[in-house]
Design an enzyme around this catalytic site. Structure first.
Site, short mmCIF file in Angstrom:
data_model
loop_
_atom_site.label_atom_id
_atom_site.label_comp_id
_atom_site.label_asym_id
_atom_site.label_seq_id
_atom_site.Cartn_x
_atom_site.Cartn_y
_atom_site.Cartn_z
N LYS A 17 0.84 -1.21 0.00
CA LYS A 17 0.00 0.00 0.00
C LYS A 17 0.87 1.25 0.00
CE LYS A 17 0.81 1.11 4.58
NZ LYS A 17 1.58 2.24 5.06
N PRO A 110 9.65 -4.51 0.12
CA PRO A 110 10.73 -4.18 1.05
C PRO A 110 10.23 -4.01 2.49
CG PRO A 110 10.86 -2.79 -0.90
CD PRO A 110 9.57 -3.54 -1.00
N ALA A 113 9.56 -0.17 5.28
CA ALA A 113 9.51 0.73 4.12
C ALA A 113 8.23 1.55 4.07
CB ALA A 113 9.64 -0.11 2.84
N LEU A 115 5.36 0.33 3.39
CA LEU A 115 4.57 -0.24 2.29
C LEU A 115 3.57 -1.30 2.77
CD1 LEU A 115 7.51 -0.52 -0.28
CD2 LEU A 115 5.59 1.08 -0.38
N GLY A 116 3.58 -1.61 4.06
CA GLY A 116 2.56 -2.48 4.65
C GLY A 116 2.72 -3.96 4.32
N GLY A 117 3.91 -4.38 3.90
CA GLY A 117 4.09 -5.77 3.48
C GLY A 117 3.73 -6.78 4.57
N SER A 119 1.83 -6.36 7.17
CA SER A 119 0.39 -6.28 7.47
C SER A 119 -0.42 -7.00 6.40
CB SER A 119 -0.05 -4.82 7.53
OG SER A 119 0.68 -4.13 8.50
N ASP A 152 -2.43 -1.57 10.36
CA ASP A 152 -2.66 -1.54 8.91
C ASP A 152 -3.29 -2.83 8.37
OD1 ASP A 152 -1.55 0.95 8.74
OD2 ASP A 152 0.42 0.24 8.06
O1 C5P Z 1 0.05 -1.14 15.04
P1 C5P Z 1 1.46 -1.36 14.65
O2 C5P Z 1 2.07 -2.58 15.29
O3 C5P Z 1 1.68 -1.32 13.18
O4 C5P Z 1 2.27 -0.11 15.22
C1 C5P Z 1 3.65 -0.10 15.45
C2 C5P Z 1 3.99 1.04 16.40
O5 C5P Z 1 3.72 2.29 15.76
C3 C5P Z 1 3.14 1.06 17.66
O6 C5P Z 1 3.72 0.28 18.67
C4 C5P Z 1 3.15 2.54 18.04
O7 C5P Z 1 4.34 2.87 18.70
C5 C5P Z 1 3.16 3.23 16.69
N1 C5P Z 1 1.81 3.60 16.22
C6 C5P Z 1 1.16 4.69 16.81
N2 C5P Z 1 -0.09 5.05 16.38
C7 C5P Z 1 -0.69 4.39 15.37
C8 C5P Z 1 -0.05 3.29 14.74
C9 C5P Z 1 1.20 2.93 15.20
O8 C5P Z 1 1.71 5.33 17.72
N3 C5P Z 1 -1.91 4.78 14.96
#
Ligand code: C5P
Length: 300
Positions: A17, A110, A113, A115-117, A119, A152
């Site tokens: 994405k 990658p 990056a 790019l959400g790979g 997720s 994501d």
């Molecule tokens: O949800 P995800 O594991 O992708 O998020 C990784 C880190 O990014 C979280 O631990 C947090 O520190 C930060 N994050 C955030 N607010 C969001 C998404 C992610 O602070 N909406």
């Protein structure tokens, strides 16, 4: 994502994405940030193959010809921390299913990056194993599991081309893409940790709205798209890595509708109306050697 039966195997193609807009609306009590973001699914794919595993074990391996070093994958956990295995375990936990699977990952998107790979791979695992193991979970149940795995993951579950997302990013409002879009994406040599980028963020200015971008996408107005694209994580990412600033400089030197960093970086991209324009820009950008260059489209 696209799922395909091949004999006893199920094969999923999992897209990347881009965030065409990302605004941080505030910090939440749970440590996350409240977001408004517009995500578009692009034609850059990982592949996951699911095979029966009679032992009942869950196993994950990289496809033949892919080494962890080769894909920069000191960063790619192949153990319990991998999002694919976490998704599979979560499905077994909530359903009591005891079946196993051997999962083979071909990594093209990658890492670190924006790019959400990871997720996208997790979302495909939920959908594919729900089918492979005949668990019968509803879309709403899969969405609830997706939100537990990462912010994501929900975007990728329903394979929508474009969505306006709120909350941590997990509340999805699908939007129509009125025309195909074309992109040049550059992944600089460095990757960035999402957590570290959010830690560098200073919430000082009034939040922007995605309205102008969404209007521009609807009407096909290059000016509105260019002006409407923005990413509040760009400044903190640039403060962490000069490579991001360099990549944006390269992209902004080549005419396009607009250029931006995606997600929490480190990849950046430019938007084009036509595939030939994107291909021409990519040739110029490859000569500048600012990173790995991909030419991709968002399908309607
Ligand atoms: O949800 P995800 O594991 O992708 O998020 C990784 C880190 O990014 C979280 O631990 C947090 O520190 C930060 N994050 C955030 N607010 C969001 C998404 C992610 O602070 N909406």
């Amino acid at each position: 994502m696209r799922l395909e039966r091949r004999g006893a195997s199920l094969v999923a193609r999992t897209p990347a994405k881009l965030n065409l807009f990302l605004e941080v609306l505030g910090r939440r009590a749970d440590g996350y940030h409240e977001l408004e973001t517009v995500m578009v699914s692009i034609g850059l794919y990982d592949t996951l193959r699911f095979d029966p595993e009679v032992s009942g074990r869950l196993e994950l391996s990289l496809a033949d010809g892919q080494s962890r070093q080769g894909i920069g994958a000191a960063l790619l956990p192949i153990d319990d921390n991998n999002l694919v295995l976490r998704a599979a375990r979560l499905l077994r936990e909530v359903t009591g299913c005891l079946l196993g699977a051997h999962i083979t990952l071909t990594k093209n998107i990658p890492l670190q990056a924006g790019l959400g790979g990871g997720s996208s791979d997790a979302a495909a695992t939920l959908v594919a194993l729900n089918q492979f193991w005949q668990l019968g979970l509803s879309p709403a149940e899969l969405h609830s599991l997706a939100a537990q795995l990462g912010s994501d993951v929900n975007f990728f579950l329903d394979s929508v081309p474009l969505a306006l997302c709120h909350g941590r990013g997990e509340q999805i409002e699908p939007r129509r893409l009125s025309r195909p879009l074309h992109f040049v994406v550059i992944k600089p040599a460095v990757g960035l940790s999402t957590r570290e980028v959010f830690q560098r963020l200073h919430l000082t200015r009034e939040p922007r709205s995605s309205g102008l971008l969404l209007d521009g996408l609807r009407s096909g107005c290059p000016h509105a798209v260019g002006q409407g694209m923005s990413n509040a994580l760009e400044a903190p990412a640039v403060s962490l890595s000069g490579e991001v600033a360099k990549t944006l400089d390269c992209l902004r030197g080549v005419p396009a509708w607009g250029s931006l960093m995606t997600g929490s970086g480190s990849s950046c991209f430019s938007v084009f109306a036509h595939a030939v324009q994107a291909a021409r820009a990519a040739r110029r950008l490859r000569a500048m050697q600012c990173g790995q260059v991909f030419v991709v489209s968002a399908a309607i």
